[in-house]
Design a protein around this motif. Structure first.
Motif, PDB file in Angstrom:
ATOM      1  N   THR A  60       0.827  -1.200   0.000  1.00  0.00           N
ATOM      2  CA  THR A  60       0.000   0.000   0.000  1.00  0.00           C
ATOM      3  C   THR A  60       0.864   1.254   0.000  1.00  0.00           C
ATOM      4  N   ALA A  61       1.948   1.232   0.785  1.00  0.00           N
ATOM      5  CA  ALA A  61       2.847   2.391   0.832  1.00  0.00           C
ATOM      6  C   ALA A  61       3.497   2.625  -0.535  1.00  0.00           C
TER       7      ALA A  61
ATOM      8  N   ARG B 157       3.656   5.849  -5.624  1.00  0.00           N
ATOM      9  CA  ARG B 157       3.481   5.996  -7.073  1.00  0.00           C
ATOM     10  C   ARG B 157       2.449   7.062  -7.400  1.00  0.00           C
ATOM     11  N   VAL B 158       1.359   7.064  -6.654  1.00  0.00           N
ATOM     12  CA  VAL B 158       0.325   8.072  -6.886  1.00  0.00           C
ATOM     13  C   VAL B 158       0.889   9.473  -6.640  1.00  0.00           C
ATOM     14  N   ALA B 159       1.600   9.637  -5.520  1.00  0.00           N
ATOM     15  CA  ALA B 159       2.141  10.955  -5.171  1.00  0.00           C
ATOM     16  C   ALA B 159       3.142  11.445  -6.209  1.00  0.00           C
ATOM     17  N   GLN B 160       3.959  10.537  -6.746  1.00  0.00           N
ATOM     18  CA  GLN B 160       5.012  10.944  -7.679  1.00  0.00           C
ATOM     19  C   GLN B 160       4.504  11.124  -9.111  1.00  0.00           C
TER      20      GLN B 160
ATOM     21  N   PRO C 186      -6.911   7.815  -6.667  1.00  0.00           N
ATOM     22  CA  PRO C 186      -6.735   6.799  -5.627  1.00  0.00           C
ATOM     23  C   PRO C 186      -6.452   7.431  -4.275  1.00  0.00           C
ATOM     24  N   GLU C 187      -7.045   6.869  -3.236  1.00  0.00           N
ATOM     25  CA  GLU C 187      -6.820   7.380  -1.884  1.00  0.00           C
ATOM     26  C   GLU C 187      -5.434   6.960  -1.407  1.00  0.00           C
TER      27      GLU C 187
ATOM     28  N   GLY D 285       6.371   0.727 -11.443  1.00  0.00           N
ATOM     29  CA  GLY D 285       6.746   2.050 -10.945  1.00  0.00           C
ATOM     30  C   GLY D 285       6.245   3.177 -11.819  1.00  0.00           C
ATOM     31  N   ASP D 286       5.813   2.867 -13.044  1.00  0.00           N
ATOM     32  CA  ASP D 286       5.305   3.892 -13.961  1.00  0.00           C
ATOM     33  C   ASP D 286       3.784   4.029 -13.907  1.00  0.00           C
ATOM     34  N   GLU D 287       3.132   3.279 -13.033  1.00  0.00           N
ATOM     35  CA  GLU D 287       1.675   3.379 -12.974  1.00  0.00           C
ATOM     36  C   GLU D 287       1.260   4.804 -12.606  1.00  0.00           C
TER      37      GLU D 287
END
Length: 280
Positions: free
Chosen positions: A44-45, A50-53, A212-213, A75-77
């Motif tokens: 989850t972390a 990935r979402v943050a970046q 995404p949360e 990592g590219d998601e």
């Protein structure tokens, strides 16, 4: 009464070795469950990172992110890519059994043919199940005609679902390789794009998926709880062993009474009976 009927309880090393073995097995099970929760927390972390970046980063060229047509790196998601091409509207598909906000529906997939002829499968968004007898969307918005500039977020292709069938114009999963193969053209098979924006824009669009949360959930709490359960098992075993040792040190005639369950005081029983009658 025979001598075997009055035999005192076994308190030797065999009994406590068995208890210890059971406690160790229980503690190992707790440790494995705790490790599983730690692993879930790590996954989850990583997703949150990935979402943050990637989610709001500047768009990149798709061949910079995907150097080969079948390339994909988790990592590219959510990485945003800039695409220029034409939607193949006649090849649009609806992905079955998609839920948004607790409601059933479909995802609209439309291949986008880039200027070099290669194809990227684009998810334009979610459509609710309609009221018709076929349970199809009441309205399926059409993508822009002609040349279009698309900003899309990349996601990994979904696997084929063996044994699943779908009516014409529908598909059971976002199995990009099958979609591209059916088109008979070169295309990206390791990933697909989720629309972030289109230019020119159209008045009607399917519902966009929410961001995404970035929440780790309760995995850390659960992991610590399982560790605590394993430790408490040894504490409970030690307490029981100490109690048994103290009872064994008593005179023989007092040991049975010490092991018997404690009875409540008679006065407390009377008070409980009175309260029960009053409640009735």
């Amino acid at each position: 009464m025979s001598a075997s009927d009055t035999r005192p309880p076994v308190t030797g090393w065999r009994r406590w070795s068995a208890y210890l073995a059971l406690t160790v097995v229980f503690a190992v099970a707790c440790g494995l469950l705790s490790w599983w929760q730690w692993a879930r927390r790590a996954e989850t972390a990583a997703e949150n990172l990935r979402v943050a970046q990637n989610y709001d980063a500047d768009p990149r060229a798709i061949d910079d992110v995907l150097p080969a047509l079948d390339a994909w790196d988790e990592g590219d998601e959510w990485t945003r890519v800039e695409l220029h091409g034409t939607y193949l509207t006649d090849e649009a598909l609806l992905v079955r059994n998609r839920v948004l906000g607790g409601q059933p529906g479909f995802e609209q997939l439309v291949p986008l043919q880039l200027e070099d002829g290669t194809v990227v499968v684009i998810d334009r968004g979610w459509l609710p199940v309609g009221n018709g007898v076929d349970a199809l969307p009441d309205v399926v918005p059409q993508p822009p005609a002609g040349q279009v500039d698309v900003i899309a977020r990349l996601r990994g292709a979904e696997p084929e679902l063996p044994g699943r069938t779908a009516p014409a114009g529908q598909i059971s999963s976002i199995d990009v390789a099958t979609i591209v193969d059916d088109l008979g053209v070169d295309g990206y098979t390791g990933a697909y794009g989720v629309v972030a924006s289109e230019d020119p824009a159209v008045a009607e669009m399917p519902a966009a998926a929410p961001r995404p949360e970035e929440d780790e959930g309760m995995h850390l709490s659960y992991a610590l709880q399982w560790i605590a359960f394993g430790v408490l098992a040894f504490i409970g075993l030690f307490w029981a062993w100490r109690r048994e040792r103290r009872i064994a040190a008593l005179p023989v005639e007092e040991q049975a009474a010490a092991r018997a369950p404690k009875r409540r005081h008679d006065d407390a029983d009377v008070e409980d009976a009175i309260l029960d009658r009053l409640d009735a």
